[in-house]
Design a protein around this motif. Structure first.
Motif, PDB file in Angstrom:
ATOM      1  N   MET A  78      51.452 -31.666-141.778  1.00 34.81           N
ATOM      2  CA  MET A  78      52.208 -30.880-142.756  1.00 34.81           C
ATOM      3  C   MET A  78      53.663 -30.778-142.331  1.00 34.81           C
ATOM      4  SD  MET A  78      51.601 -26.907-143.921  1.00 34.81           S
ATOM      5  CE  MET A  78      53.007 -25.885-144.358  1.00 34.81           C
ATOM      6  N   LEU A  79      54.562 -30.877-143.312  1.00 34.46           N
ATOM      7  CA  LEU A  79      55.995 -30.676-143.128  1.00 34.46           C
ATOM      8  C   LEU A  79      56.400 -29.378-143.811  1.00 34.46           C
ATOM      9  CD1 LEU A  79      58.958 -31.610-142.485  1.00 34.46           C
ATOM     10  CD2 LEU A  79      58.915 -32.761-144.717  1.00 34.46           C
ATOM     11  N   LEU A  80      57.070 -28.502-143.084  1.00 36.00           N
ATOM     12  CA  LEU A  80      57.614 -27.260-143.633  1.00 36.00           C
ATOM     13  C   LEU A  80      59.121 -27.308-143.407  1.00 36.00           C
ATOM     14  CD1 LEU A  80      56.917 -24.482-144.922  1.00 36.00           C
ATOM     15  CD2 LEU A  80      56.853 -23.563-142.588  1.00 36.00           C
ATOM     16  N   ALA A  81      59.898 -27.354-144.491  1.00 32.70           N
ATOM     17  CA  ALA A  81      61.325 -27.621-144.362  1.00 32.70           C
ATOM     18  C   ALA A  81      62.195 -26.580-145.053  1.00 32.70           C
ATOM     19  CB  ALA A  81      61.649 -28.998-144.933  1.00 32.70           C
ATOM     20  N   ASP A  82      63.268 -26.220-144.385  1.00 28.71           N
ATOM     21  CA  ASP A  82      64.364 -25.479-144.983  1.00 28.71           C
ATOM     22  C   ASP A  82      65.094 -26.437-145.932  1.00 28.71           C
ATOM     23  OD1 ASP A  82      66.488 -23.532-145.289  1.00 28.71           O
ATOM     24  OD2 ASP A  82      67.645 -24.694-143.828  1.00 28.71           O
ATOM     25  N   MET A  83      65.910 -25.909-146.845  1.00 29.46           N
ATOM     26  CA  MET A  83      66.628 -26.780-147.767  1.00 29.46           C
ATOM     27  C   MET A  83      68.109 -26.899-147.430  1.00 29.46           C
ATOM     28  SD  MET A  83      67.091 -26.624-151.943  1.00 29.46           S
ATOM     29  CE  MET A  83      68.036 -25.082-151.890  1.00 29.46           C
ATOM     30  N   ASP A  84      68.856 -25.785-147.471  1.00 27.12           N
ATOM     31  CA  ASP A  84      70.310 -25.835-147.315  1.00 27.12           C
ATOM     32  C   ASP A  84      70.703 -26.321-145.924  1.00 27.12           C
ATOM     33  OD1 ASP A  84      71.606 -24.241-149.841  1.00 27.12           O
ATOM     34  OD2 ASP A  84      69.636 -23.447-149.314  1.00 27.12           O
ATOM     35  N   SER A  85      71.565 -27.312-145.877  1.00 32.30           N
ATOM     36  CA  SER A  85      72.048 -27.928-144.628  1.00 32.30           C
ATOM     37  C   SER A  85      70.909 -28.540-143.814  1.00 32.30           C
ATOM     38  CB  SER A  85      72.826 -26.915-143.775  1.00 32.30           C
ATOM     39  OG  SER A  85      73.970 -26.458-144.450  1.00 32.30           O
ATOM     40  N   THR A  86      69.780 -28.773-144.475  1.00 33.52           N
ATOM     41  CA  THR A  86      68.639 -29.425-143.822  1.00 33.52           C
ATOM     42  C   THR A  86      68.158 -30.586-144.691  1.00 33.52           C
ATOM     43  OG1 THR A  86      67.960 -27.378-142.717  1.00 33.52           O
ATOM     44  CG2 THR A  86      66.311 -29.123-142.878  1.00 33.52           C
ATOM     45  N   SER A 230      45.700 -25.980-138.870  1.00 31.84           N
ATOM     46  CA  SER A 230      46.190 -25.032-137.875  1.00 31.84           C
ATOM     47  C   SER A 230      47.711 -25.114-137.842  1.00 31.84           C
ATOM     48  CB  SER A 230      45.624 -25.349-136.491  1.00 31.84           C
ATOM     49  OG  SER A 230      46.187 -26.543-135.989  1.00 31.84           O
ATOM     50  N   GLU A 231      48.355 -24.095-137.296  1.00 26.67           N
ATOM     51  CA  GLU A 231      49.816 -24.108-137.215  1.00 26.67           C
ATOM     52  C   GLU A 231      50.308 -25.223-136.305  1.00 26.67           C
ATOM     53  OE1 GLU A 231      51.223 -20.172-136.334  1.00 26.67           O
ATOM     54  OE2 GLU A 231      50.221 -19.300-138.087  1.00 26.67           O
ATOM     55  N   SER A 232      49.459 -25.667-135.382  1.00 25.37           N
ATOM     56  CA  SER A 232      49.832 -26.776-134.505  1.00 25.37           C
ATOM     57  C   SER A 232      49.901 -28.094-135.262  1.00 25.37           C
ATOM     58  CB  SER A 232      48.842 -26.892-133.341  1.00 25.37           C
ATOM     59  OG  SER A 232      47.542 -27.209-133.813  1.00 25.37           O
ATOM     60  N   ASP A 233      49.361 -28.139-136.491  1.00 23.04           N
ATOM     61  CA  ASP A 233      49.397 -29.346-137.318  1.00 23.04           C
ATOM     62  C   ASP A 233      50.713 -29.495-138.079  1.00 23.04           C
ATOM     63  OD1 ASP A 233      46.749 -30.229-136.762  1.00 23.04           O
ATOM     64  OD2 ASP A 233      45.946 -28.809-138.237  1.00 23.04           O
ATOM     65  N   VAL A 234      51.634 -28.535-137.901  1.00 21.74           N
ATOM     66  CA  VAL A 234      52.852 -28.472-138.715  1.00 21.74           C
ATOM     67  C   VAL A 234      54.072 -28.914-137.919  1.00 21.74           C
ATOM     68  CG1 VAL A 234      54.364 -26.947-140.051  1.00 21.74           C
ATOM     69  CG2 VAL A 234      51.876 -26.577-140.063  1.00 21.74           C
ATOM     70  N   ILE A 235      54.929 -29.692-138.570  1.00 22.50           N
ATOM     71  CA  ILE A 235      56.270 -29.937-138.064  1.00 22.50           C
ATOM     72  C   ILE A 235      57.224 -29.234-139.013  1.00 22.50           C
ATOM     73  CG2 ILE A 235      56.480 -32.184-139.262  1.00 22.50           C
ATOM     74  CD1 ILE A 235      58.246 -33.075-136.836  1.00 22.50           C
ATOM     75  N   ALA A 236      58.051 -28.344-138.466  1.00 24.06           N
ATOM     76  CA  ALA A 236      58.990 -27.565-139.268  1.00 24.06           C
ATOM     77  C   ALA A 236      60.414 -27.952-138.892  1.00 24.06           C
ATOM     78  CB  ALA A 236      58.775 -26.070-139.041  1.00 24.06           C
ATOM     79  N   VAL A 237      61.323 -27.847-139.851  1.00 21.44           N
ATOM     80  CA  VAL A 237      62.714 -28.222-139.594  1.00 21.44           C
ATOM     81  C   VAL A 237      63.647 -27.250-140.300  1.00 21.44           C
ATOM     82  CG1 VAL A 237      62.720 -29.879-141.534  1.00 21.44           C
ATOM     83  CG2 VAL A 237      64.403 -30.112-139.663  1.00 21.44           C
ATOM     84  N   GLY A 238      64.716 -26.869-139.598  1.00 23.65           N
ATOM     85  CA  GLY A 238      65.710 -25.963-140.156  1.00 23.65           C
ATOM     86  C   GLY A 238      66.932 -25.925-139.267  1.00 23.65           C
ATOM     87  N   VAL A 254      61.767 -28.227-135.214  1.00 26.40           N
ATOM     88  CA  VAL A 254      62.952 -29.051-134.977  1.00 26.40           C
ATOM     89  C   VAL A 254      64.208 -28.336-135.478  1.00 26.40           C
ATOM     90  CG1 VAL A 254      64.054 -31.284-135.393  1.00 26.40           C
ATOM     91  CG2 VAL A 254      61.551 -31.130-135.261  1.00 26.40           C
ATOM     92  N   ALA A 255      65.140 -28.091-134.557  1.00 27.24           N
ATOM     93  CA  ALA A 255      66.457 -27.571-134.925  1.00 27.24           C
ATOM     94  C   ALA A 255      67.330 -28.774-135.256  1.00 27.24           C
ATOM     95  CB  ALA A 255      67.052 -26.766-133.785  1.00 27.24           C
ATOM     96  N   LEU A 256      67.624 -28.969-136.536  1.00 21.90           N
ATOM     97  CA  LEU A 256      68.356 -30.154-137.000  1.00 21.90           C
ATOM     98  C   LEU A 256      69.815 -29.803-137.249  1.00 21.90           C
ATOM     99  CD1 LEU A 256      67.989 -33.191-138.085  1.00 21.90           C
ATOM    100  CD2 LEU A 256      68.065 -32.110-140.348  1.00 21.90           C
ATOM    101  N   HIS A 257      70.715 -30.407-136.468  1.00 25.86           N
ATOM    102  CA  HIS A 257      72.152 -30.142-136.611  1.00 25.86           C
ATOM    103  C   HIS A 257      72.391 -28.628-136.711  1.00 25.86           C
ATOM    104  CE1 HIS A 257      72.385 -34.359-138.698  1.00 25.86           C
ATOM    105  NE2 HIS A 257      72.003 -34.428-137.437  1.00 25.86           N
ATOM    106  N   ALA A 258      71.695 -27.902-135.862  1.00 27.11           N
ATOM    107  CA  ALA A 258      71.658 -26.442-135.961  1.00 27.11           C
ATOM    108  C   ALA A 258      72.876 -25.788-135.328  1.00 27.11           C
ATOM    109  CB  ALA A 258      70.387 -25.912-135.302  1.00 27.11           C
ATOM    110  N   LYS A 259      73.094 -24.528-135.732  1.00 23.07           N
ATOM    111  CA  LYS A 259      74.117 -23.725-135.097  1.00 23.07           C
ATOM    112  C   LYS A 259      73.751 -23.572-133.615  1.00 23.07           C
ATOM    113  CE  LYS A 259      74.806 -23.076-139.543  1.00 23.07           C
ATOM    114  NZ  LYS A 259      74.096 -23.943-140.521  1.00 23.07           N
TER     115      LYS A 259
END
Length: 292
Positions: A78-86, A230-238, A254-259
């Motif tokens: 599963m992918l869980l993604a932020d939108m703005d600047s991501t 499970s939550e371990s099945d998720v890759i999240a990005v923001g 994953v902190a992508l081009h993060a502050k």
């Protein structure tokens, strides 16, 4: 066992074999596997290197990202993604504010909120209040003229879907944007805040409850339970402070081009690669990428 992944900006292809080989030799790693020539490579490790973050800092100066993670279970469902600047290259509220003539005021609040200097809910309502009276049709204008996708997004979502993965776009922004961006990229669902309007004009408020940091964690919990994951099945990005909750809970956050204040709280940081970095981190080779 662990896996060390090195990657760089795909437009530069600046990852040199001598660099990868020297690091593998220094750390006593396994054979190098090139996921994409001159762009991404990986090798196995029997343990975590003591000098991982010193090497990481040196590589940052060379335009190279380094991630060391457990080998077991790194390919996610599963992918869980932020939108703005991501998933897109802009902050939607900043673009609307430019159209309303209050761009600089709103951008300052946005930057402080994303750095964690301001509470998300208060910062959001303050910024939306400055949009009061803006023609609702401006949303479509901003979508058409100002919003661009982050490179690698279509490959990321498409490849995960092609391999049975589920994708959710969860934003502290607005449904008018997540619906369009989510559909274009192929997300299975999207969640965001609703800008309120009357008579074709924005009222300066959003629907309640406001979706912020906790709502992203809630989405992680709810969607995984619904899908039997499970939550371990998720890759999240923001990239912002309000993403830290979901990044910390996901199997891979994953902190992508993060502050900087956000990145320093995350073990997985991508500062040079684009969204395809999330595929390389899961062990996908570029030859396996699928775009929607």
């Amino acid at each position: 066992m662990y896996v060390a992944t090195l990657l760089t900006n795909p437009d530069k292809n600046a990852l040199e074999q001598t660099l990868v080989d020297s690091l593998r030799n220094a750390w006593g790693g396994g054979d190098v596997q090139w996921l994409s020539p001159d762009e991404a490579a990986e090798f196995s490790l029997s343990g975590l290197p003591d000098n991982q973050w010193d090497v990481w800092a040196d590589l940052q100066n060379m335009g190279v990202d380094l991630v060391v993670q457990p080998a077991n279970g790194r390919r996610k469902k599963m992918l869980l993604a932020d939108m703005d600047s991501t998933m897109i290259q802009q902050e939607c509220i900043d673009e609307l504010a430019d159209e309303a003539g209050v761009g600089e005021r709103v951008k300052d609040i946005t930057a402080r909120a994303m750095n964690g200097e301001l509470g998300f809910e208060g910062a959001l309502t303050e910024r939306v209040g400055l949009l009061k009276g803006l023609d609702e049709a401006v949303i479509d204008k901003v979508l058409a003229e100002r919003i661009t996708l982050m490179p690698g997004g279509k490959e990321l979502v498409g490849t995960m879907r092609a391999n049975g993965g589920y994708s959710a776009l969860v934003s502290g922004g607005f449904t008018a944007f997540t619906a369009k961006v989510g559909a274009e990229l192929g997300f299975d669902e999207n969640r965001a805040n609703t800008l309120l309007a009357e008579g074709g004009k924005l009222t300066g408020d959003v629907g309640r409850p406001i979706l912020g940091r906790q709502a992203k964690v809630d989405a992680l919990e709810q969607i995984t339970v619904r899908l039997g994951l499970s939550e371990s099945d998720v890759i999240a990005v923001g990239d912002g402070a309000n993403d830290l909750g979901m990044l910390g809970r996901a199997g891979t956050g994953v902190a992508l081009h993060a502050k900087p204040s956000v990145a320093e709280q995350c073990e997985v940081r991508v500062n040079h690669g684009d969204l395809t970095a999330l595929l390389f981190l899961q062990g996908y080779a570029r030859s396996e990428f699928a775009a929607r």
